[in-house]
Design a protein around this motif. Structure first.
Motif, PDB file in Angstrom:
ATOM      1  N   ARG A 111       8.965  26.667  27.877  1.00 27.83           N
ATOM      2  CA  ARG A 111       7.799  27.282  27.252  1.00 27.83           C
ATOM      3  C   ARG A 111       6.487  26.732  27.795  1.00 27.83           C
ATOM      4  NH1 ARG A 111       9.988  26.411  21.164  1.00 27.83           N
ATOM      5  NH2 ARG A 111      11.259  28.271  21.000  1.00 27.83           N
ATOM      6  N   GLY A 112       6.584  25.677  28.587  1.00 22.24           N
ATOM      7  CA  GLY A 112       5.395  24.933  28.951  1.00 22.24           C
ATOM      8  C   GLY A 112       4.533  25.617  29.987  1.00 22.24           C
ATOM      9  N   ARG A 113       3.386  24.989  30.158  1.00 24.48           N
ATOM     10  CA  ARG A 113       2.412  25.488  31.121  1.00 24.48           C
ATOM     11  C   ARG A 113       1.901  24.304  31.936  1.00 24.48           C
ATOM     12  NH1 ARG A 113       1.843  27.234  26.212  1.00 24.48           N
ATOM     13  NH2 ARG A 113       0.232  25.736  25.630  1.00 24.48           N
ATOM     14  N   GLY A 114       1.250  24.584  33.020  1.00 21.03           N
ATOM     15  CA  GLY A 114       0.594  23.556  33.812  1.00 21.03           C
ATOM     16  C   GLY A 114       1.584  22.592  34.438  1.00 21.03           C
ATOM     17  N   ARG A 115       1.588  21.336  33.962  1.00 19.00           N
ATOM     18  CA  ARG A 115       2.390  20.278  34.569  1.00 19.00           C
ATOM     19  C   ARG A 115       3.792  20.197  33.959  1.00 19.00           C
ATOM     20  NH1 ARG A 115      -1.568  15.412  33.488  1.00 19.00           N
ATOM     21  NH2 ARG A 115      -1.782  16.616  31.573  1.00 19.00           N
ATOM     22  N   ALA A 116       4.318  21.299  33.434  1.00 21.16           N
ATOM     23  CA  ALA A 116       5.587  21.265  32.711  1.00 21.16           C
ATOM     24  C   ALA A 116       6.725  20.714  33.570  1.00 21.16           C
ATOM     25  CB  ALA A 116       5.944  22.656  32.198  1.00 21.16           C
ATOM     26  N   ALA A 233       1.188  17.907  16.940  1.00 16.95           N
ATOM     27  CA  ALA A 233       1.233  16.494  16.555  1.00 16.95           C
ATOM     28  C   ALA A 233       2.626  16.112  16.071  1.00 16.95           C
ATOM     29  CB  ALA A 233       0.193  16.222  15.474  1.00 16.95           C
ATOM     30  N   PHE A 234       3.261  17.014  15.318  1.00 17.71           N
ATOM     31  CA  PHE A 234       4.618  16.752  14.822  1.00 17.71           C
ATOM     32  C   PHE A 234       5.585  16.616  15.991  1.00 17.71           C
ATOM     33  CE2 PHE A 234       8.765  18.327  13.368  1.00 17.71           C
ATOM     34  CZ  PHE A 234       8.999  17.468  12.315  1.00 17.71           C
ATOM     35  N   GLY A 235       5.500  17.537  16.953  1.00 14.95           N
ATOM     36  CA  GLY A 235       6.382  17.476  18.115  1.00 14.95           C
ATOM     37  C   GLY A 235       6.169  16.216  18.927  1.00 14.95           C
ATOM     38  N   THR A 236       4.920  15.792  19.047  1.00 17.45           N
ATOM     39  CA  THR A 236       4.622  14.562  19.776  1.00 17.45           C
ATOM     40  C   THR A 236       5.242  13.353  19.086  1.00 17.45           C
ATOM     41  OG1 THR A 236       2.545  15.481  20.613  1.00 17.45           O
ATOM     42  CG2 THR A 236       2.769  13.089  20.647  1.00 17.45           C
ATOM     43  N   LEU A 237       5.125  13.294  17.763  1.00 17.07           N
ATOM     44  CA  LEU A 237       5.730  12.190  17.025  1.00 17.07           C
ATOM     45  C   LEU A 237       7.253  12.183  17.180  1.00 17.07           C
ATOM     46  CD1 LEU A 237       3.655  12.165  13.713  1.00 17.07           C
ATOM     47  CD2 LEU A 237       3.919  10.246  15.301  1.00 17.07           C
ATOM     48  N   MET A 238       7.857  13.361  17.131  1.00 19.03           N
ATOM     49  CA  MET A 238       9.306  13.438  17.229  1.00 19.03           C
ATOM     50  C   MET A 238       9.823  12.996  18.595  1.00 19.03           C
ATOM     51  SD  MET A 238      10.808  14.095  14.504  1.00 19.03           S
ATOM     52  CE  MET A 238      10.350  14.518  12.821  1.00 19.03           C
ATOM     53  N   ARG A 277       3.231  18.592  24.100  1.00 16.89           N
ATOM     54  CA  ARG A 277       1.827  18.992  24.175  1.00 16.89           C
ATOM     55  C   ARG A 277       1.620  20.263  24.991  1.00 16.89           C
ATOM     56  NH1 ARG A 277      -2.032  15.547  22.487  1.00 16.89           N
ATOM     57  NH2 ARG A 277      -1.374  13.493  21.788  1.00 16.89           N
ATOM     58  N   THR A 278       2.595  20.612  25.828  1.00 24.20           N
ATOM     59  CA  THR A 278       2.421  21.804  26.678  1.00 24.20           C
ATOM     60  C   THR A 278       3.386  22.921  26.349  1.00 24.20           C
ATOM     61  OG1 THR A 278       3.931  20.898  28.359  1.00 24.20           O
ATOM     62  CG2 THR A 278       1.584  20.427  28.608  1.00 24.20           C
TER      63      THR A 278
END
Length: 298
Positions: A111-116, A233-238, A277-278
């Motif tokens: 699903r990511g973008r950029g530097r995925a 933020a939740f995904g980053t913590l996980m 984050r991405t």
């Protein structure tokens, strides 16, 4: 500036992950009495019964499609739990958790973008440092089980998202978890013919405690955390979960990691934070489901 609401959400998310890993460590401690397949079935069976009582699924809440997706989610949940239990019976908890984390990482990268594309490279390097294949002492079967669990976790995320988009509240989980309990019980009985003899009343009560510690309490904590935190933020913590697994494995199970293993966990966590984050869902992808980031069933 971080708000009190966000700080409480972060603490709830960290509490959820800690419960998951403590529950897994306690499950490992039960292997001396019940084989991994039986421990998985015991946990999922009790969790299914508890959620049937708590959520009481209503047929009117489902379409034929959403009910089928919930049933399939239960099958995948059983596979995820049993495969991960088989993995932690053979390799350290931190290593198994890091390898399993490749599942949600892969979904986020797609699903990511950029530097995925950077994130899977970092994660692959981390797994190599964790498993040290050049040493020749790695339990390849354990690694294989963890990789299979990672594939199930990816499927779990996609199916949870679909069920969460179509079914309100806990109704989807009230179907998927009993299905997971039933599937795991059938599979465990087939794999361990004399399993019934090990399921004494004390063992059954321990299984009830494990079901509360994992997945019931973590699920509640994550729901509360998601009311206070943005999804990113939740995904980053996980993404910190492999590091928590490494810590719990060292403190509770005595699985002291090597310097290379610690470096590997750092790479996997970094990849997870970057992917979180991405890799958010686009606004037109529908509502984000509560359990997209971390299953309290592994």
């Amino acid at each position: 500036m971080t708000t009190p609401r966000a700080r409480s959400g972060a603490l709830l998310a960290l509490g959820s992950m800690s419960c998951v890993q403590l529950g897994l460590a306690a499950s490992v401690g039960l292997f001396a009495v019940v084989p991994p397949e039986g421990v998985a079935a015991l946990r999922l069976g009790w969790a299914g019964l508890l959620l049937l009582v708590i959520a009481r699924p209503r047929p009117s809440s489902f379409t034929r499609s959403s009910f089928g997706a919930a049933v399939l989610l239960g099958v995948v949940t059983a596979g995820l739990t049993m495969l991960f239990m088989a993995a932690v019976a053979r390799i350290p908890l931190g290593t198994a958790s890091a390898i399993e984390f490749l599942g949600p990482l892969g979904v986020a990268v797609l699903r990511g973008r950029g530097r995925a594309l950077l994130w899977p490279v970092l994660a692959a390097g981390g797994v190599l440092l964790l498993t040290e294949p050049w040493q020749g002492g790695t339990d390849l079967l354990g690694v294989g089980f963890a990789l299979a669990a990672a594939c199930c976790w990816a499927g779990y995320i996609l199916l949870t998202q679909r069920v969460g988009d179509e079914v309100t509240g806990l109704q989807g989980l009230a179907v998927s978890m009993p299905v997971a309990g039933l599937v795991s019980a059938v599979a465990a009985s087939a794999l361990v013919p004399d399993l019934g003899g090990a399921l004494t009343w004390p063992v059954l009560l321990v299984g009830l405690g494990l079901a509360l510690l994992l997945p019931v309490v973590p699920f509640v904590l994550e729901l509360l955390a998601l009311r206070r935190l943005a999804a990113g933020a939740f995904g980053t913590l996980m993404a910190l979960e492999p590091a928590i697994a490494l810590l719990v494995g060292a403190v509770v199970l005595g699985q002291v990691p090597s310097v290379l293993a610690v470096a590997g966990i750092v790479l996997v966590v970094t990849a997870g934070v970057g992917a979180a984050r991405t890799g958010d869902r686009r606004p037109d992808d529908g509502p984000r489901v509560a359990r997209e980031a971390s299953p309290a069933v592994g």
